[in-house]
Design a protein around this motif. Structure first.
Motif, PDB file in Angstrom:
ATOM      1  N   ILE A 117       0.849  -1.185   0.000  1.00 13.57           N
ATOM      2  CA  ILE A 117       0.000   0.000   0.000  1.00 13.57           C
ATOM      3  C   ILE A 117       0.887   1.238   0.000  1.00 13.57           C
ATOM      4  O   ILE A 117       2.022   1.184   0.469  1.00 13.57           O
ATOM      5  CB  ILE A 117      -0.984   0.024   1.191  1.00 13.57           C
ATOM      6  N   PRO A 118       0.370   2.341  -0.499  1.00 13.61           N
ATOM      7  CA  PRO A 118       1.203   3.553  -0.517  1.00 13.61           C
ATOM      8  C   PRO A 118       1.385   4.107   0.893  1.00 13.61           C
ATOM      9  O   PRO A 118       0.565   3.865   1.790  1.00 13.61           O
ATOM     10  CB  PRO A 118       0.380   4.521  -1.367  1.00 13.61           C
ATOM     11  N   VAL A 119       2.459   4.819   1.077  1.00 10.53           N
ATOM     12  CA  VAL A 119       2.696   5.501   2.345  1.00 10.53           C
ATOM     13  C   VAL A 119       1.803   6.735   2.340  1.00 10.53           C
ATOM     14  O   VAL A 119       1.911   7.587   1.453  1.00 10.53           O
ATOM     15  CB  VAL A 119       4.176   5.904   2.496  1.00 10.53           C
ATOM     16  N   LEU A 120       0.895   6.796   3.280  1.00 13.47           N
ATOM     17  CA  LEU A 120      -0.030   7.931   3.371  1.00 13.47           C
ATOM     18  C   LEU A 120       0.421   8.859   4.488  1.00 13.47           C
ATOM     19  O   LEU A 120       0.912   8.402   5.521  1.00 13.47           O
ATOM     20  CB  LEU A 120      -1.457   7.432   3.625  1.00 13.47           C
ATOM     21  N   SER A 121       0.227  10.138   4.310  1.00  8.30           N
ATOM     22  CA  SER A 121       0.664  11.104   5.318  1.00  8.30           C
ATOM     23  C   SER A 121      -0.207  11.066   6.566  1.00  8.30           C
ATOM     24  O   SER A 121       0.252  11.400   7.641  1.00  8.30           O
ATOM     25  CB  SER A 121       0.670  12.518   4.732  1.00  8.30           C
ATOM     26  N   ASP A 122      -1.452  10.627   6.422  1.00  9.46           N
ATOM     27  CA  ASP A 122      -2.373  10.568   7.559  1.00  9.46           C
ATOM     28  C   ASP A 122      -2.467   9.123   8.059  1.00  9.46           C
ATOM     29  O   ASP A 122      -2.985   8.253   7.358  1.00  9.46           O
ATOM     30  CB  ASP A 122      -3.751  11.066   7.137  1.00  9.46           C
ATOM     31  N   PRO A 123      -1.956   8.838   9.258  1.00 10.08           N
ATOM     32  CA  PRO A 123      -1.968   7.463   9.778  1.00 10.08           C
ATOM     33  C   PRO A 123      -3.384   6.894   9.930  1.00 10.08           C
ATOM     34  O   PRO A 123      -3.588   5.694   9.799  1.00 10.08           O
ATOM     35  CB  PRO A 123      -1.281   7.556  11.133  1.00 10.08           C
ATOM     36  N   ARG A 124      -4.353   7.751  10.191  1.00 15.14           N
ATOM     37  CA  ARG A 124      -5.733   7.259  10.329  1.00 15.14           C
ATOM     38  C   ARG A 124      -6.266   6.770   8.988  1.00 15.14           C
ATOM     39  O   ARG A 124      -6.964   5.761   8.922  1.00 15.14           O
ATOM     40  CB  ARG A 124      -6.624   8.348  10.906  1.00 15.14           C
ATOM     41  N   ARG A 125      -5.929   7.494   7.918  1.00  9.30           N
ATOM     42  CA  ARG A 125      -6.357   7.049   6.587  1.00  9.30           C
ATOM     43  C   ARG A 125      -5.660   5.748   6.208  1.00  9.30           C
ATOM     44  O   ARG A 125      -6.248   4.887   5.575  1.00  9.30           O
ATOM     45  CB  ARG A 125      -6.069   8.127   5.545  1.00  9.30           C
ATOM     46  N   ARG A 126      -4.401   5.614   6.613  1.00 10.57           N
ATOM     47  CA  ARG A 126      -3.682   4.365   6.366  1.00 10.57           C
ATOM     48  C   ARG A 126      -4.382   3.212   7.079  1.00 10.57           C
ATOM     49  O   ARG A 126      -4.618   2.153   6.503  1.00 10.57           O
ATOM     50  CB  ARG A 126      -2.232   4.481   6.834  1.00 10.57           C
ATOM     51  N   ALA A 127      -4.739   3.425   8.336  1.00  7.55           N
ATOM     52  CA  ALA A 127      -5.439   2.390   9.106  1.00  7.55           C
ATOM     53  C   ALA A 127      -6.795   2.073   8.466  1.00  7.55           C
ATOM     54  O   ALA A 127      -7.184   0.902   8.398  1.00  7.55           O
ATOM     55  CB  ALA A 127      -5.619   2.840  10.555  1.00  7.55           C
ATOM     56  N   ASP A 128      -7.496   3.103   7.993  1.00  7.00           N
ATOM     57  CA  ASP A 128      -8.782   2.883   7.317  1.00  7.00           C
ATOM     58  C   ASP A 128      -8.602   2.080   6.034  1.00  7.00           C
ATOM     59  O   ASP A 128      -9.403   1.203   5.721  1.00  7.00           O
ATOM     60  CB  ASP A 128      -9.471   4.213   6.997  1.00  7.00           C
ATOM     61  N   LEU A 129      -7.551   2.395   5.280  1.00  9.23           N
ATOM     62  CA  LEU A 129      -7.269   1.659   4.049  1.00  9.23           C
ATOM     63  C   LEU A 129      -7.003   0.186   4.352  1.00  9.23           C
ATOM     64  O   LEU A 129      -7.568  -0.701   3.705  1.00  9.23           O
ATOM     65  CB  LEU A 129      -6.063   2.271   3.320  1.00  9.23           C
ATOM     66  N   ILE A 130      -6.182  -0.076   5.355  1.00 11.98           N
ATOM     67  CA  ILE A 130      -5.871  -1.458   5.736  1.00 11.98           C
ATOM     68  C   ILE A 130      -7.137  -2.183   6.179  1.00 11.98           C
ATOM     69  O   ILE A 130      -7.386  -3.322   5.790  1.00 11.98           O
ATOM     70  CB  ILE A 130      -4.785  -1.485   6.830  1.00 11.98           C
TER      71      ILE A 130
END
Length: 161
Positions: A117-130
């Motif tokens: 997955i891409p590195v996202l600047s917002d950790p919450r969006r990263r968690a949502d994506l996962i």
């Protein structure tokens, strides 16, 4: 075998402190910056991570964060087992995720798929994506299992019901 020091463990009358002690020792053996890495992945401050792994605090480690912590820290099967056993003693009846302890112990009929997955600047969006990917995968796997059941029943002499 792990190098945990049983003499420094908290007393058995506080099961939350016991698993937090294990977790802190395991994380302390990881490279510098691990707590910050965990905090970013969880969308929290580093102080949150320090609090949930400190045996002096009664705040439990949220079960929903365990998979992320295990993944980021690359805990061995034995470390996961030790921690999950202690976690289960502290929170009986609560299902701690992930229950898969060792990849080596996995079902040989199951393939493992890694997704980048891409590195996202917002950790919450990263968690949502996962989370979204995991939910989609769970639904797709359930669908595939239904296909298999249908195909198996068809080959056993009758059409699927």
């Amino acid at each position: 075998m792990t190098d945990l020091d049983p003499k420094s463990e908290p007393k058995a009358d506080n099961p939350v402190a016991a698993y937090k002690h294990l977790l802190r020792e395991m994380i302390d053996r990881r490279p510098s910056g691990t707590r910050l890495k965990i905090a970013r992945a969880l969308g929290k401050h580093k102080s949150f991570v320090s609090q949930i792994i400190n045996p002096a605090y009664t705040v439990p480690v949220p079960a929903k964060h365990l998979a992320t912590i295990f993944d980021l820290c690359h805990f061995s099967g034995e470390e996961r087992r030790l921690f999950l056993d202690a976690y289960d003693r502290a929170h009986p009846g609560r299902q701690a995720e992930p229950r898969e302890i060792e990849p080596e112990a996995a079902d040989p009929d199951i393939d493992v798929l890694e997704i980048q997955i891409p590195v996202l600047s917002d950790p919450r969006r990263r968690a949502d994506l996962i989370d979204t990917i995991r939910q989609f995968a769970d639904h797709a796997i359930a669908l595939a299992r239904r296909w298999e059941e249908r195909d198996t029943s068809w080959t056993k002499g009758g059409p699927p019901s």
